[in-house]
Design a protein around this motif. Structure first.
Motif, PDB file in Angstrom:
ATOM      1  N   SER A   1      56.477 -36.091  81.148  1.00  0.00           N
ATOM      2  CA  SER A   1      55.555 -36.950  81.448  1.00  0.00           C
ATOM      3  C   SER A   1      54.255 -37.331  80.626  1.00  0.00           C
ATOM      4  O   SER A   1      53.618 -38.326  80.733  1.00  0.00           O
ATOM      5  CB  SER A   1      55.023 -36.481  83.077  1.00  0.00           C
ATOM      6  N   GLY A   2      53.819 -36.314  79.989  1.00  0.00           N
ATOM      7  CA  GLY A   2      52.751 -36.296  79.007  1.00  0.00           C
ATOM      8  C   GLY A   2      52.951 -37.509  77.901  1.00  0.00           C
ATOM      9  O   GLY A   2      51.953 -38.347  77.622  1.00  0.00           O
ATOM     10  N   HIS A   3      54.217 -37.389  77.310  1.00  0.00           N
ATOM     11  CA  HIS A   3      54.520 -38.538  76.469  1.00  0.00           C
ATOM     12  C   HIS A   3      54.427 -39.995  76.972  1.00  0.00           C
ATOM     13  O   HIS A   3      53.974 -40.914  76.473  1.00  0.00           O
ATOM     14  CB  HIS A   3      56.029 -38.209  75.827  1.00  0.00           C
ATOM     15  N   LEU A   4      54.992 -39.789  78.434  1.00  0.00           N
ATOM     16  CA  LEU A   4      55.015 -41.146  79.165  1.00  0.00           C
ATOM     17  C   LEU A   4      53.583 -41.747  79.375  1.00  0.00           C
ATOM     18  O   LEU A   4      53.331 -42.757  78.856  1.00  0.00           O
ATOM     19  CB  LEU A   4      55.675 -41.040  80.251  1.00  0.00           C
ATOM     20  N   SER A   5      52.505 -40.661  79.904  1.00  0.00           N
ATOM     21  CA  SER A   5      51.296 -41.491  80.194  1.00  0.00           C
ATOM     22  C   SER A   5      50.503 -41.669  78.676  1.00  0.00           C
ATOM     23  O   SER A   5      49.943 -42.685  78.692  1.00  0.00           O
ATOM     24  CB  SER A   5      50.553 -40.006  80.722  1.00  0.00           C
TER      25      SER A   5
END
Length: 258
Positions: free
Chosen positions: A50-54
Protein backbone atom coordinates in the motif's frame (compact mmCIF):
# COMPACT_ATOMS: atom_id res chain seq x y z
CA UNK A 1 -4.01 -10.22 -2.93
CA UNK A 2 -2.58 -9.92 0.61
CA UNK A 3 0.24 -11.48 2.56
CA UNK A 4 -0.01 -13.19 5.91
CA UNK A 5 -0.09 -9.87 7.77
CA UNK A 6 -2.95 -8.47 5.72
CA UNK A 7 -0.60 -6.13 3.85
CA UNK A 8 -1.49 -5.81 0.18
CA UNK A 9 0.99 -7.82 -1.91
CA UNK A 10 0.47 -6.70 -5.48
CA UNK A 11 2.28 -7.72 -8.62
CA UNK A 12 3.46 -4.91 -10.83
CA UNK A 13 0.47 -5.51 -13.12
CA UNK A 14 -1.95 -5.35 -10.20
CA UNK A 15 -0.27 -2.20 -8.87
CA UNK A 16 -0.53 -0.55 -12.29
CA UNK A 17 -4.24 -1.40 -12.52
CA UNK A 18 -4.95 -0.08 -9.01
CA UNK A 19 -2.99 3.14 -9.58
CA UNK A 20 -4.30 3.76 -13.11
CA UNK A 21 -0.82 3.91 -14.68
CA UNK A 22 1.16 1.63 -16.95
CA UNK A 23 3.68 -0.98 -15.88
CA UNK A 24 6.27 0.92 -17.89
CA UNK A 25 5.57 4.04 -15.79
CA UNK A 26 6.05 2.10 -12.55
CA UNK A 27 9.36 0.67 -13.73
CA UNK A 28 10.49 4.11 -14.88
CA UNK A 29 9.64 5.65 -11.49
CA UNK A 30 11.60 2.85 -9.86
CA UNK A 31 14.72 3.56 -11.91
CA UNK A 32 14.48 7.25 -10.98
CA UNK A 33 14.23 6.38 -7.29
CA UNK A 34 10.72 7.79 -6.99
CA UNK A 35 9.38 4.41 -5.88
CA UNK A 36 11.14 2.09 -3.43
CA UNK A 37 11.96 -1.36 -4.79
CA UNK A 38 9.40 -4.12 -4.29
CA UNK A 39 9.85 -7.01 -1.93
CA UNK A 40 11.00 -10.11 -3.77
CA UNK A 41 8.70 -13.04 -3.07
CA UNK A 42 8.60 -16.65 -4.22
CA UNK A 43 9.82 -17.34 -7.76
CA UNK A 44 11.58 -13.94 -7.70
CA UNK A 45 8.29 -12.08 -8.23
CA UNK A 46 8.28 -8.49 -6.97
CA UNK A 47 5.49 -7.64 -4.55
CA UNK A 48 4.27 -4.09 -3.96
CA UNK A 49 2.35 -2.81 -0.94
CA UNK A 50 0.00 0.00 0.00
CA UNK A 51 2.97 2.33 0.51
CA UNK A 52 3.84 2.04 -3.18
CA UNK A 53 0.22 2.76 -4.07
CA UNK A 54 0.09 5.88 -1.87
CA UNK A 55 3.42 7.14 -3.22
CA UNK A 56 2.27 6.58 -6.80
CA UNK A 57 -0.88 8.60 -6.13
CA UNK A 58 1.22 11.45 -4.72
CA UNK A 59 3.59 11.39 -7.71
CA UNK A 60 0.69 11.49 -10.16
CA UNK A 61 -0.87 14.41 -8.26
CA UNK A 62 2.40 16.35 -8.29
CA UNK A 63 2.65 15.78 -12.02
CA UNK A 64 -0.90 17.07 -12.50
CA UNK A 65 0.23 20.26 -10.78
CA UNK A 66 2.87 20.69 -13.49
CA UNK A 67 5.93 19.67 -11.49
CA UNK A 68 8.85 18.19 -13.42
CA UNK A 69 10.33 14.82 -12.45
CA UNK A 70 13.39 16.59 -11.06
CA UNK A 71 11.16 18.78 -8.88
CA UNK A 72 9.19 15.72 -7.75
CA UNK A 73 12.44 13.97 -6.83
CA UNK A 74 13.43 16.95 -4.66
CA UNK A 75 9.96 17.03 -3.09
CA UNK A 76 10.04 13.33 -2.20
CA UNK A 77 13.60 13.53 -0.87
CA UNK A 78 12.43 16.06 1.74
CA UNK A 79 9.76 13.71 3.11
CA UNK A 80 10.65 11.61 6.18
CA UNK A 81 11.43 8.00 5.34
CA UNK A 82 9.01 6.65 7.96
CA UNK A 83 5.89 8.34 6.56
CA UNK A 84 2.84 6.10 6.79
CA UNK A 85 0.36 5.53 3.98
CA UNK A 86 -2.03 7.96 5.65
CA UNK A 87 0.70 10.61 5.90
CA UNK A 88 1.33 10.24 2.16
CA UNK A 89 -2.40 10.51 1.53
CA UNK A 90 -2.51 13.74 3.55
CA UNK A 91 0.38 15.13 1.50
CA UNK A 92 -1.51 14.25 -1.66
CA UNK A 93 -4.68 15.91 -0.36
CA UNK A 94 -2.67 19.04 0.41
CA UNK A 95 -1.16 19.09 -3.07
CA UNK A 96 -4.57 18.51 -4.67
CA UNK A 97 -6.03 21.42 -2.69
CA UNK A 98 -3.76 23.81 -4.59
CA UNK A 99 -5.56 23.00 -7.82
CA UNK A 100 -9.16 23.62 -8.88
CA UNK A 101 -11.74 21.10 -7.70
CA UNK A 102 -10.88 17.62 -8.91
CA UNK A 103 -14.36 16.06 -8.60
CA UNK A 104 -15.80 14.00 -11.43
CA UNK A 105 -19.00 12.05 -11.97
CA UNK A 106 -18.56 8.28 -11.98
CA UNK A 107 -20.78 5.24 -12.04
CA UNK A 108 -20.69 2.61 -9.31
CA UNK A 109 -18.62 0.36 -11.59
CA UNK A 110 -16.13 3.15 -12.29
CA UNK A 111 -15.87 3.92 -8.58
CA UNK A 112 -15.04 0.30 -7.78
CA UNK A 113 -12.50 0.19 -10.60
CA UNK A 114 -10.77 3.29 -9.23
CA UNK A 115 -10.96 1.86 -5.72
CA UNK A 116 -9.57 -1.48 -6.84
CA UNK A 117 -12.07 -3.33 -4.67
CA UNK A 118 -15.72 -4.20 -4.36
CA UNK A 119 -17.68 -1.69 -2.32
CA UNK A 120 -20.79 -2.45 -0.31
CA UNK A 121 -23.61 0.08 -0.07
CA UNK A 122 -22.50 0.77 3.51
CA UNK A 123 -19.00 1.57 2.19
CA UNK A 124 -20.42 4.10 -0.27
CA UNK A 125 -22.46 5.66 2.54
CA UNK A 126 -19.31 6.00 4.67
CA UNK A 127 -17.38 7.57 1.80
CA UNK A 128 -20.22 10.06 1.33
CA UNK A 129 -20.20 10.84 5.06
CA UNK A 130 -16.47 11.58 4.84
CA UNK A 131 -17.02 13.97 1.92
CA UNK A 132 -15.21 11.74 -0.55
CA UNK A 133 -18.25 11.58 -2.82
CA UNK A 134 -21.81 12.83 -3.25
CA UNK A 135 -24.80 11.26 -4.95
CA UNK A 136 -26.17 13.27 -7.89
CA UNK A 137 -29.82 13.68 -8.81
CA UNK A 138 -29.21 11.43 -11.84
CA UNK A 139 -28.12 8.56 -9.62
CA UNK A 140 -24.42 8.93 -10.41
CA UNK A 141 -21.66 9.61 -7.91
CA UNK A 142 -19.65 12.83 -7.81
CA UNK A 143 -16.22 11.70 -6.64
CA UNK A 144 -13.40 13.80 -5.21
CA UNK A 145 -10.50 11.79 -6.61
CA UNK A 146 -7.96 13.49 -4.37
CA UNK A 147 -9.65 12.07 -1.25
CA UNK A 148 -10.49 8.59 -2.53
CA UNK A 149 -7.34 6.78 -1.40
CA UNK A 150 -7.50 8.23 2.13
CA UNK A 151 -11.23 7.48 2.32
CA UNK A 152 -10.66 3.87 1.31
CA UNK A 153 -8.08 3.43 4.06
CA UNK A 154 -10.50 4.85 6.62
CA UNK A 155 -13.19 2.38 5.59
CA UNK A 156 -11.37 -0.29 7.57
CA UNK A 157 -11.23 1.83 10.73
CA UNK A 158 -13.96 0.75 13.18
CA UNK A 159 -15.83 4.07 13.43
CA UNK A 160 -19.62 4.23 13.49
CA UNK A 161 -21.36 5.99 10.60
CA UNK A 162 -22.99 8.44 13.02
CA UNK A 163 -19.60 9.31 14.50
CA UNK A 164 -18.23 10.11 11.03
CA UNK A 165 -21.17 12.42 10.35
CA UNK A 166 -20.74 14.17 13.71
CA UNK A 167 -16.99 14.55 13.14
CA UNK A 168 -17.55 16.02 9.69
CA UNK A 169 -20.03 18.54 11.13
CA UNK A 170 -17.49 19.65 13.73
CA UNK A 171 -14.72 19.96 11.13
CA UNK A 172 -16.89 21.92 8.69
CA UNK A 173 -18.08 24.34 11.35
CA UNK A 174 -14.58 25.12 12.61
CA UNK A 175 -13.09 25.20 9.10
CA UNK A 176 -15.76 27.67 7.99
CA UNK A 177 -15.11 29.85 11.05
CA UNK A 178 -11.35 29.81 10.35
CA UNK A 179 -11.94 30.64 6.66
CA UNK A 180 -14.22 33.56 7.57
CA UNK A 181 -11.69 34.98 10.04
CA UNK A 182 -8.78 34.58 7.62
CA UNK A 183 -10.81 36.22 4.85
CA UNK A 184 -11.61 39.13 7.16
CA UNK A 185 -7.94 39.56 8.01
CA UNK A 186 -6.98 39.43 4.34
CA UNK A 187 -9.68 41.94 3.42
CA UNK A 188 -8.87 44.40 6.21
CA UNK A 189 -5.09 44.10 6.44
CA UNK A 190 -4.08 43.29 2.85
CA UNK A 191 -6.81 44.07 0.36
CA UNK A 192 -7.78 47.35 2.03
CA UNK A 193 -4.29 48.90 1.85
CA UNK A 194 -3.95 47.66 -1.73
CA UNK A 195 -7.11 49.51 -2.78
CA UNK A 196 -5.54 52.66 -1.40
CA UNK A 197 -2.40 52.08 -3.52
CA UNK A 198 -3.93 50.97 -6.84
CA UNK A 199 -1.43 53.08 -8.77
CA UNK A 200 1.60 51.32 -7.24
CA UNK A 201 2.75 48.73 -9.82
CA UNK A 202 5.10 46.94 -7.42
CA UNK A 203 2.33 46.56 -4.86
CA UNK A 204 -0.01 45.18 -7.52
CA UNK A 205 2.56 42.54 -8.52
CA UNK A 206 3.06 41.60 -4.88
CA UNK A 207 -0.70 41.24 -4.41
CA UNK A 208 -0.98 38.91 -7.42
CA UNK A 209 1.90 36.79 -6.14
CA UNK A 210 0.37 36.61 -2.67
CA UNK A 211 -3.03 35.60 -4.04
CA UNK A 212 -1.46 32.80 -6.09
CA UNK A 213 0.41 31.36 -3.12
CA UNK A 214 -2.02 32.11 -0.31
CA UNK A 215 -4.24 29.03 -0.57
CA UNK A 216 -1.54 26.34 -0.35
CA UNK A 217 0.21 28.22 2.46
CA UNK A 218 -2.99 28.59 4.47
CA UNK A 219 -4.07 24.98 3.86
CA UNK A 220 -0.69 23.63 4.92
CA UNK A 221 -0.66 25.86 8.01
CA UNK A 222 -4.16 24.73 8.98
CA UNK A 223 -3.36 21.05 8.51
CA UNK A 224 -0.11 21.34 10.47
CA UNK A 225 -1.79 23.21 13.32
CA UNK A 226 -4.65 20.71 13.40
CA UNK A 227 -2.32 17.70 13.41
CA UNK A 228 -0.31 19.12 16.30
CA UNK A 229 -3.40 20.06 18.29
CA UNK A 230 -5.04 16.67 17.69
CA UNK A 231 -1.86 14.84 18.68
CA UNK A 232 -1.67 16.83 21.93
CA UNK A 233 -5.35 16.23 22.71
CA UNK A 234 -5.09 12.50 22.04
CA UNK A 235 -1.95 12.26 24.13
CA UNK A 236 -3.67 14.01 27.00
CA UNK A 237 -6.76 11.83 26.66
CA UNK A 238 -5.13 8.42 26.31
CA UNK A 239 -1.73 8.73 27.96
CA UNK A 240 -2.80 10.41 31.19
CA UNK A 241 -2.45 7.96 34.09
CA UNK A 242 -5.75 6.85 35.51
CA UNK A 243 -5.82 7.26 39.24
CA UNK A 244 -8.22 5.57 41.59
CA UNK A 245 -9.74 8.29 43.73
CA UNK A 246 -8.72 7.97 47.35
CA UNK A 247 -11.71 8.21 49.70
CA UNK A 248 -11.59 11.15 52.03
CA UNK A 249 -11.21 10.64 55.75
CA UNK A 250 -14.83 11.58 56.35
CA UNK A 251 -16.11 9.07 53.79
CA UNK A 252 -14.13 6.12 55.14
CA UNK A 253 -16.21 3.61 57.11
CA UNK A 254 -15.62 3.95 60.80
CA UNK A 255 -14.49 0.96 62.81
CA UNK A 256 -17.25 -0.56 64.90
CA UNK A 257 -16.72 -1.75 68.41
CA UNK A 258 -18.73 -4.61 69.70
Amino acid sequence: MADGNGEPALTVDELAARAGVTVRTIRFYGTRGLLPPPEIGPRRVGRYGSGHLSRLALIEELQRQGMTLAAIERYLEQLPEDLSDRDLAIHRALVASWAPESAEEVTREELERKAGRELREADVDRLAAMGVLDRTSRGELRLDCSLLRLGLELLDVPIAHETILASRTVLLEHARAAAEELSRLFRDEVWGPYREREGDGDHLAAMKSLSAHMQPMVVQALVTAFQRSLREELRAAFEAPTRTPTPSRSSRPSARTS
